[in-house]
Design a protein around this motif. Structure first.
Motif, mmCIF file in Angstrom:
data_model
loop_
_atom_site.group_PDB
_atom_site.id
_atom_site.type_symbol
_atom_site.label_atom_id
_atom_site.label_comp_id
_atom_site.label_asym_id
_atom_site.label_seq_id
_atom_site.Cartn_x
_atom_site.Cartn_y
_atom_site.Cartn_z
ATOM 1 N N LEU A 64 0.823 -1.210 0.000
ATOM 2 C CA LEU A 64 0.000 0.000 0.000
ATOM 3 C C LEU A 64 0.858 1.261 0.000
ATOM 4 C CD1 LEU A 64 -2.814 -0.989 2.536
ATOM 5 C CD2 LEU A 64 -3.054 -0.668 0.068
ATOM 6 N N ASP A 65 2.053 1.129 0.563
ATOM 7 C CA ASP A 65 2.957 2.279 0.611
ATOM 8 C C ASP A 65 3.681 2.508 -0.712
ATOM 9 O OD1 ASP A 65 4.060 4.380 2.239
ATOM 10 O OD2 ASP A 65 5.958 3.264 2.276
ATOM 11 N N GLY A 66 3.402 1.641 -1.686
ATOM 12 C CA GLY A 66 3.971 1.837 -3.008
ATOM 13 C C GLY A 66 5.165 0.981 -3.334
ATOM 14 N N ARG A 67 5.571 0.112 -2.426
ATOM 15 C CA ARG A 67 6.706 -0.761 -2.694
ATOM 16 C C ARG A 67 6.244 -1.949 -3.538
ATOM 17 N NH1 ARG A 67 10.651 -3.371 2.002
ATOM 18 N NH2 ARG A 67 12.070 -4.516 0.579
ATOM 19 N N SER A 68 6.989 -2.306 -4.528
ATOM 20 C CA SER A 68 6.612 -3.397 -5.420
ATOM 21 C C SER A 68 7.004 -4.742 -4.822
ATOM 22 C CB SER A 68 7.291 -3.231 -6.794
ATOM 23 O OG SER A 68 8.700 -3.217 -6.646
ATOM 24 N N MET A 69 6.263 -5.773 -5.208
ATOM 25 C CA MET A 69 6.550 -7.128 -4.740
ATOM 26 C C MET A 69 7.909 -7.576 -5.255
ATOM 27 S SD MET A 69 5.526 -9.710 -2.974
ATOM 28 C CE MET A 69 3.760 -9.504 -2.744
ATOM 29 N N SER A 70 8.724 -8.080 -4.320
ATOM 30 C CA SER A 70 10.062 -8.524 -4.701
ATOM 31 C C SER A 70 10.548 -9.571 -3.705
ATOM 32 C CB SER A 70 11.037 -7.336 -4.719
ATOM 33 O OG SER A 70 11.171 -6.789 -3.408
ATOM 34 N N THR A 71 11.663 -10.190 -4.078
ATOM 35 C CA THR A 71 12.254 -11.182 -3.179
ATOM 36 C C THR A 71 12.693 -10.536 -1.875
ATOM 37 O OG1 THR A 71 13.044 -12.433 -5.100
ATOM 38 C CG2 THR A 71 14.031 -12.941 -2.958
ATOM 39 N N GLN A 72 13.219 -9.317 -1.939
ATOM 40 C CA GLN A 72 13.658 -8.612 -0.739
ATOM 41 C C GLN A 72 12.488 -8.315 0.183
ATOM 42 O OE1 GLN A 72 16.846 -7.987 0.176
ATOM 43 N NE2 GLN A 72 15.992 -7.280 2.128
ATOM 44 N N LEU A 73 11.359 -7.943 -0.406
ATOM 45 C CA LEU A 73 10.168 -7.664 0.400
ATOM 46 C C LEU A 73 9.689 -8.929 1.104
ATOM 47 C CD1 LEU A 73 7.848 -5.917 1.382
ATOM 48 C CD2 LEU A 73 6.675 -6.326 -0.799
ATOM 49 N N LEU A 74 9.679 -10.043 0.391
ATOM 50 C CA LEU A 74 9.268 -11.308 1.005
ATOM 51 C C LEU A 74 10.241 -11.720 2.108
ATOM 52 C CD1 LEU A 74 8.218 -13.323 -2.174
ATOM 53 C CD2 LEU A 74 6.700 -12.367 -0.437
ATOM 54 N N TYR A 75 11.531 -11.460 1.861
ATOM 55 C CA TYR A 75 12.540 -11.784 2.875
ATOM 56 C C TYR A 75 12.330 -10.952 4.139
ATOM 57 C CZ TYR A 75 17.056 -11.828 5.252
ATOM 58 O OH TYR A 75 18.038 -11.927 6.192
ATOM 59 N N ASP A 76 12.090 -9.652 3.974
ATOM 60 C CA ASP A 76 11.879 -8.767 5.131
ATOM 61 C C ASP A 76 10.637 -9.181 5.923
ATOM 62 O OD1 ASP A 76 14.099 -7.337 4.387
ATOM 63 O OD2 ASP A 76 12.979 -5.749 3.365
ATOM 64 N N ALA A 77 9.552 -9.471 5.202
ATOM 65 C CA ALA A 77 8.317 -9.868 5.881
ATOM 66 C C ALA A 77 8.476 -11.222 6.565
ATOM 67 C CB ALA A 77 7.163 -9.906 4.880
ATOM 68 N N GLY A 78 9.152 -12.167 5.892
ATOM 69 C CA GLY A 78 9.385 -13.477 6.493
ATOM 70 C C GLY A 78 10.257 -13.386 7.725
ATOM 71 N N ARG A 79 11.242 -12.506 7.688
ATOM 72 C CA ARG A 79 12.102 -12.320 8.864
ATOM 73 C C ARG A 79 11.298 -11.793 10.044
ATOM 74 N NH1 ARG A 79 16.949 -8.278 7.941
ATOM 75 N NH2 ARG A 79 15.141 -6.917 7.551
ATOM 76 N N THR A 80 10.402 -10.875 9.787
ATOM 77 C CA THR A 80 9.552 -10.357 10.855
ATOM 78 C C THR A 80 8.680 -11.454 11.450
ATOM 79 O OG1 THR A 80 9.483 -8.172 9.790
ATOM 80 C CG2 THR A 80 7.769 -8.660 11.420
ATOM 81 N N GLY A 81 8.142 -12.317 10.569
ATOM 82 C CA GLY A 81 7.324 -13.426 11.058
ATOM 83 C C GLY A 81 8.115 -14.395 11.910
#
Length: 406
Positions: free
Chosen positions: A124-141
């Motif tokens: 929603l903040d405008g960041r596109s789906m990427s491997t880095q985004l999935l990595y950051d979210a997975g790390r938080t989980g």
């Protein structure tokens, strides 16, 4: 614990403020780019406050600490939303802890929430789906899940530090293999059976008014442990031996009966039972009158007027009176379970009358003045006790006598 009680106590306020400051500092240290683990101390803080104080307060303070951390790190709205969502999920799903594995499952589901929240907020903040985004979210989980594991190990220290008693600890204390309960079975089996019955009807009554039924149940297991020191002086353990009190004056009999409360509390402390259990033991008779021996003493005085007046205070338990709703429920459950055994025909109407009479007698005697029990709650407790005792003494079909075969 109610919010007003927390705010009125400077000790609680100072403790919460200290925890918030320490958590903020740890979050700042754990927020390096290599780790980004600031969510772990925040979640531990939220769960600690929820366990020691209140869930609503935990949500409020976690949101405030998260705001300070995000601003201090120069992060944006996405990080704040992720931290608060994970904290809320942890607190909401934690509820009553009856197994250590529950904290791990709570961490797992809160981790899913944290992962999904971070993904959604970033997109929603405008960041596109990427491997880095999935990595950051997975790390938080994963950090959120690890917070659940960490809390599993910290739980005993938190309970001891804040003087709280979770359902998990209550289940451990209430294990039938506990040395005190095993000793009670051996020395006073009648008292043990009475305690089990009180635990059953007391738990149901406590749950009916929204009190901690498990605390009442475990407290009922131990409430009469003091009787094991002189078991034959209590009717449930006498069997066919007859009463030892026939050869004693009423005042001496009262001293023996009353002493089981103090002796039980001392035994509980020796075996390191939690303070709430010790309080239930000490309060389960309040300052009630030992009526049977008081009446005997009065009859003796009337038969021998020169023997002096009978002091009612001498025939009362020393107290204290019940200080919690759970203690009040235990007091009434103990009284009605004992009294119901003396009913020759325990019909539902007689049971209802007995329960109401005992409840009103203690209410008018001021036994419930310090526990915050309302009249509406007292009525609900009565209904629950009547229902439980009616089920115990339900009528059975009478079969014709079987003829003996030759």
């Amino acid at each position: 614990m109610h919010h007003r009680e927390v705010l009125d106590d400077l000790g609680h306020v100072a403790t919460l403020l200290g925890l918030a400051v320490v958590t903020t500092i740890i979050c700042l240290f754990a927020s390096g780019d290599a780790w980004r683990a600031e969510i772990v101390p925040l979640l531990v803080f939220a769960m600690t406050v929820a366990i020691a104080y209140d869930e609503d307060l935990a949500l409020l303070l976690a949101a405030e600490v998260a705001l300070v951390v995000v601003v201090g790190l120069g992060r944006g709205l996405v990080d704040y939303i992720t931290l608060t969502a994970a904290s809320a999920a942890m607190v909401f799903w934690m509820g009553r802890l009856r197994s250590r594995s529950k904290l791990i499952y709570v961490g797992l589901w809160a981790g899913v929430v944290a992962l999904a929240t971070q993904l959604g907020a970033e997109l929603l903040d405008g960041r596109s789906m990427s491997t880095q985004l999935l990595y950051d979210a997975g790390r938080t989980g994963i950090w959120t899940l690890l917070a659940g594991f960490l809390m599993t190990g910290l739980l005993p220290f938190i309970e001891r530090s804040f003087g709280v008693l979770t359902d998990l600890s209550l289940l451990e204390v209430g294990d039938v293999a506990h040395p005190l309960l095993q000793e009670l079975v051996r020395r006073a089996p009648g008292t043990y059976n009475h305690s089990i019955n009180v635990a059953s009807i007391g738990e149901a009554a406590a749950e009916a008014i929204g009190a901690r039924g498990l605390l009442v149940r475990v407290g009922a297991y131990f409430h009469d442990i003091g009787k094991m020191l002189k078991p034959v002086y209590f009717v449930e353990n006498q069997g066919q031996q007859g009463s030892r009190h026939e050869s004693l004056v009423p005042a001496m009999s009262t001293l023996i009966i009353v002493a089981h409360v103090k002796e039980g509390a001392e035994l509980a402390r020796q075996y390191n039972l939690p303070t709430p259990i010790v309080d239930l033991i000490a309060e389960h008779h309040g300052t009630t009158l030992v009526e049977y021996f008081y009446r005997r003493a009065t009859e003796r005085q009337q038969a021998n007027p020169d023997g002096g007046d009978v002091d009612e205070h001498t025939y009362r338990y020393p107290g204290p009176k019940p200080s919690t709703r759970e203690s009040a429920v235990l007091m009434l459950s103990d009284a009605v379970e004992s009294a119901s055994r003396a009913l020759t025909e325990p019909t539902p109407a007689r049971i209802q009358g007995l329960v109401h009479d005992l409840a009103m007698k203690r209410l008018l005697d001021g036994q419930f003045d310090e526990c915050g029990l309302t009249l509406e709650e007292l009525e609900i407790i009565e209904q629950s006790l009547v229902k439980s005792l009616t089920a115990v003494y339900h009528g059975r079909v009478k079969y014709p006598d079987q003829q003996r075969t030759a």
